[in-house]
Design an enzyme around this catalytic site. Structure first.
Site, mmCIF file in Angstrom:
data_model
loop_
_atom_site.group_PDB
_atom_site.id
_atom_site.type_symbol
_atom_site.label_atom_id
_atom_site.label_comp_id
_atom_site.label_asym_id
_atom_site.label_seq_id
_atom_site.Cartn_x
_atom_site.Cartn_y
_atom_site.Cartn_z
ATOM 1 N N CYS A 188 53.769 41.518 40.206
ATOM 2 C CA CYS A 188 54.295 42.759 39.643
ATOM 3 C C CYS A 188 54.770 42.447 38.223
ATOM 4 O O CYS A 188 55.531 41.493 38.017
ATOM 5 C CB CYS A 188 55.453 43.278 40.493
ATOM 6 S SG CYS A 188 56.330 44.664 39.730
ATOM 7 N N ASP A 232 52.127 40.664 44.638
ATOM 8 C CA ASP A 232 51.440 41.829 45.175
ATOM 9 C C ASP A 232 50.180 41.331 45.861
ATOM 10 O O ASP A 232 49.553 40.364 45.413
ATOM 11 C CB ASP A 232 51.054 42.807 44.058
ATOM 12 C CG ASP A 232 52.243 43.577 43.514
ATOM 13 O OD1 ASP A 232 53.134 43.928 44.303
ATOM 14 O OD2 ASP A 232 52.268 43.831 42.298
ATOM 15 N N VAL A 269 26.446 37.658 39.423
ATOM 16 C CA VAL A 269 27.634 36.886 39.071
ATOM 17 C C VAL A 269 27.706 35.717 40.058
ATOM 18 O O VAL A 269 27.575 35.906 41.272
ATOM 19 C CB VAL A 269 28.930 37.736 39.066
ATOM 20 C CG1 VAL A 269 29.262 38.280 40.434
ATOM 21 C CG2 VAL A 269 30.102 36.950 38.518
ATOM 22 N N GLU A 270 27.831 34.532 39.532
ATOM 23 C CA GLU A 270 27.879 33.331 40.359
ATOM 24 C C GLU A 270 29.205 33.332 41.131
ATOM 25 O O GLU A 270 30.261 33.561 40.563
ATOM 26 C CB GLU A 270 27.728 32.092 39.468
ATOM 27 C CG GLU A 270 27.447 30.814 40.215
ATOM 28 C CD GLU A 270 28.687 30.213 40.809
ATOM 29 O OE1 GLU A 270 28.640 29.856 42.008
ATOM 30 O OE2 GLU A 270 29.704 30.103 40.098
ATOM 31 N N SER A 271 29.143 33.095 42.436
ATOM 32 C CA SER A 271 30.306 33.306 43.301
ATOM 33 C C SER A 271 31.465 32.342 43.054
ATOM 34 O O SER A 271 32.622 32.736 43.182
ATOM 35 C CB SER A 271 29.892 33.262 44.774
ATOM 36 O OG SER A 271 29.344 32.019 45.115
ATOM 37 N N HIS A 308 48.662 47.477 39.730
ATOM 38 C CA HIS A 308 47.487 47.514 40.603
ATOM 39 C C HIS A 308 46.276 48.103 39.885
ATOM 40 O O HIS A 308 45.160 47.598 40.003
ATOM 41 C CB HIS A 308 47.768 48.353 41.850
ATOM 42 C CG HIS A 308 48.920 47.879 42.679
ATOM 43 N ND1 HIS A 308 49.354 46.571 42.710
ATOM 44 C CD2 HIS A 308 49.724 48.545 43.531
ATOM 45 C CE1 HIS A 308 50.362 46.460 43.540
ATOM 46 N NE2 HIS A 308 50.621 47.654 44.045
ATOM 47 N N GLU A 309 46.514 49.191 39.156
ATOM 48 C CA GLU A 309 45.422 49.855 38.439
ATOM 49 C C GLU A 309 44.814 48.924 37.396
ATOM 50 O O GLU A 309 43.594 48.873 37.235
ATOM 51 C CB GLU A 309 45.941 51.133 37.766
ATOM 52 C CG GLU A 309 46.437 52.193 38.732
ATOM 53 C CD GLU A 309 47.890 52.027 39.191
ATOM 54 O OE1 GLU A 309 48.404 52.941 39.842
ATOM 55 O OE2 GLU A 309 48.530 50.980 38.900
#
Length: 153
Positions: free
Chosen positions: A51, A58, A73-75, A92-93
């Site tokens: 936060c 969070d 995208v390589e993991s 969060h957004e």
């Protein structure tokens, strides 16, 4: 099979965890089927960030769906990128949308959506959704599979 491009590729190397999402590198790798529209899904059920006001942790369940163009995208690089949020303060957004935008910047997919299913903060769960536009016609796009937060009720 397409050759993996060199550069900052972290795959197969000892890699230190990035200190922040901004420092993290998302490695593109060639799509083995660039002529086929299909959905790739990544799920991170134990995502954490901080936060930005209180510094408290969070927690979220993040689901990323995308339709690749020339690159995937390589993991391992994605795992390191997502882990870099652990000590990063953001709402969060901000976290949810930043994840989507960084992946789009790295691989330029046909389409991407990210769902951030955040556990309650102050008694209120927050879910955040972002996508790049309308999904390509004809793809199978399953539900993200995360039920709404119900608590103990």
């Amino acid at each position: 099979m397409a050759e993996i491009e060199s550069g900052s590729l972290q795959l197969g190397k000892q890699t230190d965890a990035p200190r922040s999402p901004e420092e993290a590198v998302l490695d593109p790798v060639p799509n083995p089927h660039p002529d086929t529209l299909y959905v790739t899904r990544f799920v991170c059920p134990e995502f954490t960030s901080l936060c930005p006001v209180t510094g408290q942790p969070d927690f979220a369940h993040i689901v990323i769906d995308y339709v690749a163009d020339k690159h995937l995208v390589e993991s391992k690089s994605l795992k390191l990128f997502l882990g870099a949020f652990r000590n990063h303060g953001a709402f969060h957004e901000g976290c949810t949308v930043d994840i989507g935008k960084r992946i789009v910047e790295a691989i330029r997919p046909h389409w991407l959506r990210v769902g951030g299913y955040w556990y309650p903060r102050g008694g209120i769960p927050i879910d955040v959704f972002w996508q790049t536009g309308t999904p390509p016609e004809g793809i199978w796009l399953p539900d993200q599979g995360v039920p709404p937060y119900r608590g103990r009720g």
